[in-house]
Design a protein around this motif. Structure first.
Motif, mmCIF file in Angstrom:
data_model
loop_
_atom_site.group_PDB
_atom_site.id
_atom_site.type_symbol
_atom_site.label_atom_id
_atom_site.label_comp_id
_atom_site.label_asym_id
_atom_site.label_seq_id
_atom_site.Cartn_x
_atom_site.Cartn_y
_atom_site.Cartn_z
ATOM 1 N N UNK A 132 8.982 -1.778 -5.375
ATOM 2 C CA UNK A 132 7.416 -1.293 -5.422
ATOM 3 C C UNK A 132 6.864 -1.114 -4.214
ATOM 4 N N UNK A 133 6.784 -2.403 -3.545
ATOM 5 C CA UNK A 133 6.307 -2.118 -2.020
ATOM 6 C C UNK A 133 6.787 -0.805 -1.135
ATOM 7 N N UNK A 134 8.090 -0.770 -1.151
ATOM 8 C CA UNK A 134 8.806 0.153 -0.518
ATOM 9 C C UNK A 134 8.570 1.645 -0.975
ATOM 10 N N UNK A 135 8.349 2.113 -2.209
ATOM 11 C CA UNK A 135 8.144 3.159 -2.620
ATOM 12 C C UNK A 135 6.690 3.446 -2.081
ATOM 13 N N UNK A 136 5.849 2.392 -2.394
ATOM 14 C CA UNK A 136 4.424 3.060 -1.687
ATOM 15 C C UNK A 136 4.242 3.272 -0.454
ATOM 16 N N UNK A 137 5.307 2.867 0.433
ATOM 17 C CA UNK A 137 5.416 2.985 1.755
ATOM 18 C C UNK A 137 6.170 4.068 2.236
ATOM 19 N N UNK A 138 6.804 4.872 1.178
ATOM 20 C CA UNK A 138 7.679 5.726 1.766
ATOM 21 C C UNK A 138 6.915 7.296 1.383
ATOM 22 N N UNK A 139 7.359 8.116 2.489
ATOM 23 C CA UNK A 139 6.731 9.460 2.284
ATOM 24 C C UNK A 139 7.908 10.545 2.112
ATOM 25 N N UNK A 140 8.957 10.485 2.999
ATOM 26 C CA UNK A 140 10.095 11.379 2.824
ATOM 27 C C UNK A 140 10.655 11.352 1.540
ATOM 28 N N UNK A 141 10.706 12.762 0.693
ATOM 29 C CA UNK A 141 11.169 12.770 -0.621
ATOM 30 C C UNK A 141 10.483 12.081 -1.687
ATOM 31 N N UNK A 142 9.125 12.028 -1.175
ATOM 32 C CA UNK A 142 8.386 11.084 -2.404
ATOM 33 C C UNK A 142 8.446 11.648 -3.724
ATOM 34 N N UNK B 207 -14.845 9.880 7.090
ATOM 35 C CA UNK B 207 -16.078 9.488 7.581
ATOM 36 C C UNK B 207 -15.995 8.510 8.789
ATOM 37 N N UNK B 208 -16.999 8.093 9.557
ATOM 38 C CA UNK B 208 -16.983 7.130 10.842
ATOM 39 C C UNK B 208 -17.107 5.723 9.903
ATOM 40 N N UNK B 209 -16.254 4.948 10.187
ATOM 41 C CA UNK B 209 -16.404 3.569 9.684
ATOM 42 C C UNK B 209 -15.863 2.621 10.630
ATOM 43 N N UNK B 210 -16.234 1.203 10.489
ATOM 44 C CA UNK B 210 -15.791 0.191 11.139
ATOM 45 C C UNK B 210 -14.174 0.203 11.293
ATOM 46 N N UNK B 211 -13.828 0.237 10.035
ATOM 47 C CA UNK B 211 -12.545 0.037 9.921
ATOM 48 C C UNK B 211 -12.125 0.928 8.919
ATOM 49 N N UNK B 212 -11.048 2.020 9.334
ATOM 50 C CA UNK B 212 -10.602 2.807 8.368
ATOM 51 C C UNK B 212 -9.640 2.277 7.513
ATOM 52 N N UNK B 213 -9.683 2.981 6.189
ATOM 53 C CA UNK B 213 -8.709 2.443 5.321
ATOM 54 C C UNK B 213 -7.240 2.567 5.605
ATOM 55 N N UNK B 214 -6.694 1.831 5.076
ATOM 56 C CA UNK B 214 -5.064 1.928 5.399
ATOM 57 C C UNK B 214 -4.535 3.017 4.472
ATOM 58 N N UNK B 215 -3.657 3.798 4.957
ATOM 59 C CA UNK B 215 -3.055 4.982 4.275
ATOM 60 C C UNK B 215 -2.100 4.609 3.211
ATOM 61 N N UNK B 216 -1.733 5.332 2.319
ATOM 62 C CA UNK B 216 -0.786 5.193 1.237
ATOM 63 C C UNK B 216 0.377 6.326 1.412
ATOM 64 N N UNK B 217 1.317 5.853 1.983
ATOM 65 C CA UNK B 217 2.380 7.038 2.378
ATOM 66 C C UNK B 217 2.768 7.930 1.023
ATOM 67 N N UNK B 218 3.046 7.130 0.115
ATOM 68 C CA UNK B 218 3.479 7.991 -1.262
ATOM 69 C C UNK B 218 2.572 8.596 -1.756
ATOM 70 N N UNK B 219 1.121 8.365 -1.610
ATOM 71 C CA UNK B 219 0.363 9.329 -2.247
ATOM 72 C C UNK B 219 0.151 10.367 -1.249
ATOM 73 N N UNK C 291 -7.034 11.346 -2.679
ATOM 74 C CA UNK C 291 -7.316 12.471 -1.731
ATOM 75 C C UNK C 291 -8.661 13.220 -1.928
ATOM 76 N N UNK C 292 -9.515 12.351 -2.416
ATOM 77 C CA UNK C 292 -10.997 13.005 -2.738
ATOM 78 C C UNK C 292 -11.638 13.304 -1.387
ATOM 79 N N UNK C 293 -12.146 14.395 -1.387
ATOM 80 C CA UNK C 293 -12.687 15.314 -2.365
ATOM 81 C C UNK C 293 -11.776 16.490 -2.833
ATOM 82 N N UNK C 294 -11.008 16.953 -1.956
ATOM 83 C CA UNK C 294 -10.094 18.147 -2.207
ATOM 84 C C UNK C 294 -9.173 17.956 -3.100
#
Length: 984
Positions: free
Chosen positions: A362-372, A433-445, A481-484
């Motif tokens: 599950x952890x690996x799937x969330x971190x994968x982007x190629x062929x998601x 938006x500008x913030x002190x710490x940007x949220x961590x990306x989720x490659x799968x999403x 991926x809000x708002x788009x």
């Protein structure tokens, strides 16, 4: 040692007992000039003499047991050359340790000569006996390279290994010492590649563990030279090391740990080596990883290969690039047979280890982007319950399906935690938006964002569990991926849904997203409007979108109880803001699109304030759609429009007319003009829709060329000759007879009656929607202002040159100058039967009929002329004129232009002679000439809510009834019963 260099023939010394390893090392060190065995690298300020290097090479050739000490001694030579090479590259003025006394160091050229001799001697030994020399020499070369790389890593001019590997590689390859060591190791690996290169690869891995990242350049160079060998053997050695240190510990070693475990020292080195080779040799790495995976499932696998899957998971955790390299092909290779083998392979694992493995996956799937997306489809296909209809070939077992089902549920749960633990996005601000710490990306999403449409299509198929999983995942992608992405997901669901069950998925998704996303529906509607303007939607999708929006908008009025009112309350104002955009669709070339757009506009409420330009454009488009739908409904019984289309068009026009008084006037004017113009007039029984005879004829299939005679004729017909007694009009062409009128196929009487009634009902709805006065609620009257607008439109459509003319009834002499105009008016009334119902409609809103005075005069004058010329014939030969005379008098009586006694004379027309009809109509003309039809003669009655006329204020009525009484007296035997109706 003393017998090694004794000359031949000398007396042999007594034998010595065997020396231990420590004693042998001490002896060799004394022979080479060291008081103690060297530890590590000697300082560059005290190099060994040149003769000692030759002694070390001599020992390598002649005394193999002394190779360890000899190779240890040669380290100083390479260290000295590296130091000299770096000193030579440093710019002047760079601080460094004080140099040794002059003459104590050999020159760089002499050091390179010594290194060349070492390269030659070791090369000869490796070629002569590779199995004996290659393991030891390769271990010595890699260890020395690692020590030199680490020792001089911080030196000025040496770039960091992690920042610029290419620059570091160029630096060390320009040094003869390090280049010689690389050549030696390369020769060792090449000589052992056909037999057993594990020892050489193990040495490389061990050194990489100790000296990474300074040693990475060595791994990159060697891996590029031997990609297949290095990749295969690195994986094999890493798997063996993993199995030795971690496989016996219940899998704890590979349970999610992105950082390397200290108990498996080679795992980080394996990751580093493969990472360096991935840029150029990704295909080889992919092939070897897949081969390692499939070999671990085979029946002939070795013991250590059973830990291949945990080993690969650990590699993937530590190196996302490796995961991206292998995951697409790995998913494609997971056939049902392989899945069954994999399930059988892990069936013997303890429950705790299996739970750990699922967590890792599950952890690996969330971190994968190629062929998601392909991975998601594989999981959905595999987890789907088995159906009665099975496809040929092997299929996953029930255990595989259950495991994949559980994996999907855990994946969705983990993604939900990752998404909703991030900062809440808003549709009003960008996600970055500008913030002190940007949220961590989720490659799968992130990888699923371009596939939102495919997710919506899969969700709308409503396939048992599958659409529930996809609907939940669609909500997660939308929030992430809000708002788009949120607006895009809602837009696709609204566009692609067919039927109430599929359309219900959009409100369900909105219920999930509305709690964390504000202004979702306005953004969705705005996105859809952009797609409409860009032409991105096919016609059938555009029609379905408008139909779905109309269905959702009906909840605002409580017409559809299955739709949540909260969504409808947000959707209707958003749709109202884009009235001009959807009104343009009423003119779409596709009938289904225009009809769906009409249904949408008829269902959603209109905004309170509409710019005049937008309102007029919407009115014109709505009127056009109404007549187009009416033509389709009766032109083809199987056409798309039909009764529902007419209902939507009528409702839309009545809503538009209720916006303002100007809107009411515009709607009525457009409707009247449209009903009397072009092909629309044929719907109401018109025989000459254009209101004039055809000006051009066709000869031999070709239209005549324009002539000056035709131009003059058209121009002359438009000239007003009211100032004199002469009037010119053209009834034909000399030699050809009368002009041929255009003959149209007459419509059925019931069709004409239905169309007329539909049109008049629409006019009545528009007139009543524009006013809340008591008169508007009465079934026998309409709003006077609305009726006045209809009257003005009617006059302008029938006789444009008389629009705005005087309302006073002219004397008989003056009416002789308008013969041509009167004939044209009569022709229009005869060609278009709708005109009499329109006059009757106007008469219900007194005093609006006064504004049609010019039409009444022209028609009455023409009828008087006809009856005057028909004294000898009966009324049966002039059926239309008789009906027109009756209708005209009845309309003027209903509009309060004639008193009741005189307004009932039309009841006598069918029973009297033509000359008597002429006399009666002449009495009507005289009354109107003496009592002009003016609006000022009407008084508003508040109790009745109507404008009424008091005929007692007019002049003496008796003189206008004299002819009527004479006719009654003459025909007393037939008309005696009607006499009481004509009393003053």
């Amino acid at each position: 040692m003393s017998g090694l260099c004794d000359p031949p023939g000398a007396a042999a010394s007594p034998p010595r007992p065997p020396l231990s390893a420590a004693e042998l090392s001490q002896e060799l060190s004394a022979f080479l000039g060291y008081p103690e065995p060297p530890q590590g690298l000697p300082p560059p300020s005290s190099p060994p003499p040149w003769s000692q290097n030759r002694r070390a090479l001599l020992l390598l050739r002649c005394l193999p047991p002394a190779r360890h000490a000899a190779l240890q001694h040669l380290r100083g030579l390479f260290d000295e050359h590296v130091c000299a090479h770096l000193l030579h590259r440093e710019p002047p003025g760079t601080p460094h340790p004080p140099p040794p006394p002059p003459g104590s160091l050999p020159s760089v050229s002499s050091l390179e000569d010594s290194i060349g001799e070492v390269r030659k001697v070791l090369g000869d030994l490796i070629r002569a006996n590779p199995s004996a020399w290659a393991p030891a020499v390769s271990a010595w070369a890699t260890e020395l390279l690692g020590q030199l790389s680490s020792k001089y890593a911080g030196r000025h001019g040496v770039p960091p290994g992690a920042s610029d590997l290419n620059e570091l590689l160029q630096l060390w390859m320009s040094c003869a010492a390090t280049r010689c060591l690389l050549d030696i190791y390369t020769q060792c690996l090449a000589s052992m590649s056909s037999s057993c290169p594990d020892s050489c690869v193990d040495a490389l891995l061990d050194t990489s563990v100790q000296h990474s990242p300074h040693f990475d350049w060595v791994v990159a160079h060697i891996g590029s030279s031997f990609p297949n060998t290095i990749i295969n053997r690195v994986l094999s050695c890493g798997l063996k090391d993993f199995c030795t240190h971690g496989a016996s510990q219940s899998g704890e070693l590979w349970f999610p740990s992105p950082s390397p475990d200290k108990r498996v020292p080679k795992i980080a080195s394996v990751v580093g080596i493969l990472g360096h080779l991935a840029s150029r040799h990704s295909a080889n790495i992919k092939q070897e990883l897949l081969k390692l995976f499939h070999d671990s499932l085979g029946p002939t696998r070795e013991q250590h290969q059973k830990a291949a899957v945990p080993f690969l998971l650990q590699l993937a955790l530590m190196s996302p690039p490796l995961l991206a390299t292998v995951s697409p092909d790995l998913v494609r290779s997971l056939s049902p047979q392989v899945l069954n083998q994999l399930h059988h392979h892990f069936s013997t694992f303890p429950r705790e280890e299996l739970d750990n493995m699922v967590t890792v996956v599950v952890h690996l799937i969330c971190q994968t982007s190629a062929g998601a997306f392909s991975l998601l489809q594989f999981l959905l296909d595999t987890a789907m319950p088995a159906t009665v209809i099975t496809s040929p070939g092997p299929s996953p077992s029930d255990g595989v399906r259950d495991a994949c089902d559980r994996l999907l549920l855990l994946l969705l749960l983990h993604l939900q935690k990752l998404v909703f633990n991030r900062p809440s996005p808003t549709l009003g601000e960008p996600s970055s938006s500008s913030s002190s710490s940007s949220p961590r990306p989720i490659p799968f999403l992130d990888a699923l964002k371009p596939h939102i449409r495919e997710l919506c299509v899969g969700t709308l198929k409503l396939e048992r569990k599958r659409f529930l999983w996809q609907h939940q995942l669609l909500g997660l992608v939308a929030v992430y991926g809000a708002p788009h992405s949120a607006a895009e997901a809602m837009g696709h669901l609204l566009t692609l849904a067919h039927g109430p069950e599929e359309l219900a998925l959009a409100p369900q998704l909105y219920a999930v997203l509305s709690s964390c996303l504000a202004e979702l529906l306005p953004a969705t509607v705005q996105l859809l409007v952009r797609h409409i303007h860009a032409g991105c939607l096919p016609e059938h999708h555009l029609a379905q979108l408008c139909h779905n929006l109309a269905t959702l908008a009906q909840a605002c009025e409580g017409l559809d109880a299955t739709i949540p009112t909260s969504m409808a309350a947000q959707l209707c104002p958003a749709l109202a803001q884009h009235l001009p955009d959807f009104a343009q669709l009423l003119l779409h070339r596709d009938a289904a699109v225009a009809e769906a757009a009409c249904q949408l506009l008829a269902s959603c409420p209109l905004p309170g304030a509409i710019p005049p330009a937008h309102l007029m454009a919407a009115i014109r488009a709505a009127v056009h759609q109404f007549f187009l739908t009416l033509r389709r409904a009766w032109g083809d019984p199987n056409c798309f429009g039909g009764a529902p289309g007419l209902c939507h068009s009528s409702r839309l026009l009545s809503r538009l007319s209720a916006v303002s008084a100007a809107a009411t006037k515009a709607v009525l004017q457009q409707l009247v003009e449209g009903a009397l113009r072009g092909a629309n007039a044929e719907l109401f029984g018109a025989t000459d829709p254009c209101g004039k005879q055809e000006e051009e004829e066709e000869e031999g299939g070709r239209r005549k060329e324009a002539s000056l005679l035709d131009i003059n004729r058209r121009s002359t017909a438009a000239v007003d000759f009211s100032g004199g007694v002469w009037s010119v009009f053209h009834a034909g062409v000399i030699g050809r007879g009368l002009k041929a009128t255009k003959r149209n196929t007459p419509r059925a009487p019931e069709q004409v009656a239905h169309n007329t009634q539909t049109f008049l009902n629409l006019l009545l709805r528009c007139c009543r929607a524009s006013s809340s006065s008591p008169s508007s609620s009465s079934s026998s009257s309409i709003n006077p202002e609305a009726a006045k607008a209809v009257a003005a439109a009617l006059v302008e459509a029938v006789c444009p040159e008389a629009a705005g003319a005087e309302l006073l009834w002219p004397p008989e002499e003056q009416s002789r100058g308008t013969v041509e105009r009167d004939l044209r008016i009569c022709h229009r009334f005869r060609a278009q039967p709708l005109l009499f119902p329109l006059l009757h409609f106007i008469a219900k809103g007194p005093p609006a009929l006064c504004y049609c005075s010019v039409l009444l005069r022209g028609l009455l004058a023409t009828l008087l002329g006809h009856w005057e010329g028909s004294r000898e014939s009966g009324t049966t030969g002039s059926a239309w004129h008789l009906a027109a005379s009756c209708s005209l008098v009845a309309i003027m009586a209903e509009g309060s232009l004639l008193p009741p006694a005189l307004g009932n004379v039309h009841e006598l027309f069918p029973h009297v002679a033509p000359f008597e009809v002429h006399l009666l109509l002449l009495s009507v003309w005289d009354y109107l000439r003496d009592n002009h039809p003016l609006p000022q003669k009407f008084t508003f009655q508040p109790k009745q809510g109507l404008f009424l006329r008091d005929f007692s204020r007019d002049g003496e009525l008796g003189k206008h009834l004299a002819v009527l009484h004479s006719v009654l007296h003459k025909n007393i035997q037939r008309l005696g019963l009607l006499a009481p109706r004509f009393r003053p």
